[in-house]
Enzyme design. Structure first.
Site, short mmCIF file in Angstrom:
data_model
loop_
_atom_site.label_atom_id
_atom_site.label_comp_id
_atom_site.label_asym_id
_atom_site.label_seq_id
_atom_site.Cartn_x
_atom_site.Cartn_y
_atom_site.Cartn_z
N HIS A 113 0.87 -1.18 0.00
CA HIS A 113 0.00 0.00 0.00
C HIS A 113 0.91 1.23 0.00
O HIS A 113 2.03 1.17 0.50
CB HIS A 113 -0.82 -0.06 1.30
CG HIS A 113 -1.89 0.97 1.44
ND1 HIS A 113 -1.63 2.24 1.87
CD2 HIS A 113 -3.22 0.90 1.22
CE1 HIS A 113 -2.77 2.92 1.93
NE2 HIS A 113 -3.75 2.13 1.54
N ASP A 126 2.90 -4.78 7.53
CA ASP A 126 1.71 -3.94 7.41
C ASP A 126 0.51 -4.90 7.48
O ASP A 126 0.18 -5.57 6.50
CB ASP A 126 1.73 -3.19 6.08
CG ASP A 126 0.39 -2.53 5.76
OD1 ASP A 126 -0.55 -2.69 6.55
OD2 ASP A 126 0.30 -1.86 4.71
N GLN A 175 -4.77 -5.30 6.62
CA GLN A 175 -5.79 -6.21 6.10
C GLN A 175 -5.65 -7.62 6.69
O GLN A 175 -6.49 -8.48 6.41
CB GLN A 175 -5.67 -6.32 4.56
CG GLN A 175 -5.83 -5.02 3.82
CD GLN A 175 -7.27 -4.51 3.83
OE1 GLN A 175 -8.20 -5.25 4.10
NE2 GLN A 175 -7.44 -3.23 3.54
N LYS A 234 -10.58 -1.08 10.48
CA LYS A 234 -10.78 -2.23 9.59
C LYS A 234 -11.18 -3.48 10.37
O LYS A 234 -11.26 -4.58 9.82
CB LYS A 234 -9.52 -2.48 8.77
CG LYS A 234 -9.18 -1.29 7.86
CD LYS A 234 -8.24 -1.63 6.79
CE LYS A 234 -7.59 -0.39 6.20
NZ LYS A 234 -8.29 0.12 5.02
N CYS A 291 -4.80 2.74 -3.54
CA CYS A 291 -3.53 3.17 -2.93
C CYS A 291 -2.43 2.11 -3.11
O CYS A 291 -1.64 1.87 -2.19
CB CYS A 291 -3.69 3.50 -1.45
SG CYS A 291 -4.76 4.87 -1.16
N1 PMP Z 1 -2.01 -0.82 4.40
C1 PMP Z 1 -3.01 -1.51 3.84
C2 PMP Z 1 -2.74 -2.86 3.27
C3 PMP Z 1 -4.29 -0.96 3.78
O1 PMP Z 1 -5.29 -1.64 3.22
C4 PMP Z 1 -4.51 0.32 4.34
C5 PMP Z 1 -5.87 0.98 4.29
N2 PMP Z 1 -6.46 0.97 3.01
C6 PMP Z 1 -3.43 0.99 4.92
C7 PMP Z 1 -2.20 0.39 4.93
C8 PMP Z 1 -3.58 2.36 5.52
O2 PMP Z 1 -4.42 2.31 6.62
P1 PMP Z 1 -4.93 3.66 7.33
O3 PMP Z 1 -5.48 4.51 6.21
O4 PMP Z 1 -5.96 3.19 8.28
O5 PMP Z 1 -3.75 4.28 7.97
#
Ligand code: PMP
Length: 397
Positions: A115, A191, A194, A217, A355
């Protein structure tokens, strides 16, 4: 009360149809207990934490710290720093650990599946420090190229990898990555934004040095997340944000810092959010997450197969440990049009690059439509979704 009935938002209609919420990889809905806990804090206990002796301050402090205690219990972690989410947690590692431990010429190993929040902070640090960034490629089977990983590992000081892809739902071979990285003396950041909503992780046994994730999430509030850190890595971190609460003493000449997690939580923290997350963590213990995961991945695999049978390209493999995320592209109907057509019948899905632009570039596309399932989604909703997709395809393709 049935699990699904505990989510007030799932009672609403969208465009005259019952809401079918399939955008869970972006954020999940909140059960009533989480909403109630946050309301109760603001209506009964609102006060700042840590510094006062009055009753409300005591209640607020207890509520805030209960979130940390529950995180440590759930993930078997000895250090849990509360952040605003996964993004801040990763940036914290870049500033607090990266700046203190990485120098010009060092290498960080990332993957093409990351991401943006696990790419951009490293690009910024790399530019500032003259650090080399290496990227593990993604194969045509939607997995990491582990041979390339092994080659690229040589000389890396830090390995950053996404637990489970938010685009593909693919869960990476983390145990293998952690073991190989530690053998060459590299620290590992996972990270898990998910990952942890779909499976429980024993952080101590897992062995990654850092693990980042977000409450929103996993049925908790927005604006809060955590960074779990192993004790030795914690000792190597220098404070990033200076301010109240993170200090031991302050004089005109200089300051000394707290030695626990507060060292990285400067200023008034996210009190209501921590109380809401604490309630969500308790609530997550009221059902069997592994059983729910097994149910959801079966639904996702079935949806993927049905879409493929309609001539739609599906990105992902939907294996036993993958997340219930179905990313797809219709051969003729544009993604945004598809999302509008679905929304007109109450189905909430996401479109775009999610993203993860380097991953989409590797796949040779600029975006997908993504339907992502969570614990309150039913087989009946999935069947309705497939039926709707058939009707759209017949009508507009
Ligand atoms: N990493 C992954 C794999 C994600 O799916 C997300 C959220 N879409 C993030 C990081 C970022 O999370 P946050 O916007 O809650 O900081």
């Amino acid at each position: 009360m049935a699990l699904r009935d505990q989510f007030p938002i799932l009672q609403r209609e969208v465009n005259g149809y019952p809401l079918v919420y399939l955008d869970n990889a972006a954020t999940t809905q909140k059960p009533q207990v989480v909403i109630d806990a946050m309301n109760a804090y603001y209506s009964e206990s609102n006060a700042n934490v840590h510094r006062a002796v009055h009753t409300l301050a005591g209640e607020a402090t207890e509520g805030y710290e209960s979130c940390r205690t529950k995180l440590k219990q759930r993930f078997n972690a000895s250090k849990a720093i509360i952040t605003s989410g996964t993004t801040e947690a990763i940036n914290l590692v870049a500033h607090a650990w990266g700046r203190a431990n990485l120098q010009k010429g060092d290498a960080i190993l990332l993957t093409e599946m990351e991401h943006h929040s696990d790419i951009v902070p490293w690009q910024m640090l790399a530019e500032e420090r003259g650090i080399e960034l290496r990227y593990v490629p993604v194969t045509q089977h939607f997995t990491l190229d582990m041979e390339a990983f092994t080659h690229a590992l040589d000389g890396a000081k830090l390995v950053c990898v996404v637990h489970t892809s938010n685009v593909l739902g693919v869960r990476n071979p983390l145990e293998e990555i952690i073991e190989a990285s530690h053998k060459v003396g590299a620290k590992v950041l996972i990270d898990a934004a998910q990952g942890v909503p779909h499976s429980t992780v024993d952080f101590t046994a897992f062995g990654a040095d850092f693990m980042a994730f977000s409450a929103h999430k996993m049925c908790g509030p927005t604006g809060i997340g955590a960074l779990l850190v192993q004790p030795d890595a914690f000792e190597e971190m220098q404070p990033f944000m200076g301010g109240g609460d993170m200090i031991e003493t302050v004089t005109i000449e200089g300051s000394t810092y707290q030695t626990n997690e507060h060292k990285f939580e400067a200023g008034t923290p996210r009190i209501a959010e921590a109380i809401g997350w604490s309630a969500a963590l308790d609530w997550m213990n009221t059902f069997d997450l592994d059983a729910e995961h097994a149910r959801l991945i079966e639904i996702a695999a079935w949806v993927a197969q049905e879409l493929r049978s309609m001539g739609i390209t599906v990105y992902g493999r939907h294996g036993e440990h993958d997340a219930a995320v179905v990313s797809f592209l219709h051969p003729t109907i544009n993604s945004e049009d598809m999302a509008h057509l679905l929304d007109a019948r109450g189905y909430a899905v996401r479109t775009g690059h999610h993203c993860a632009q380097p991953l989409l570039t590797r796949l040779g596309i600029s975006g997908t439509v993504r339907a992502s399932f969570y614990i309150y989604n039913t087989r009946k909703e999935a069947e309705g979704f497939v039926q709707e997709m058939k009707e759209i395809t017949e009508k507009f393709a």
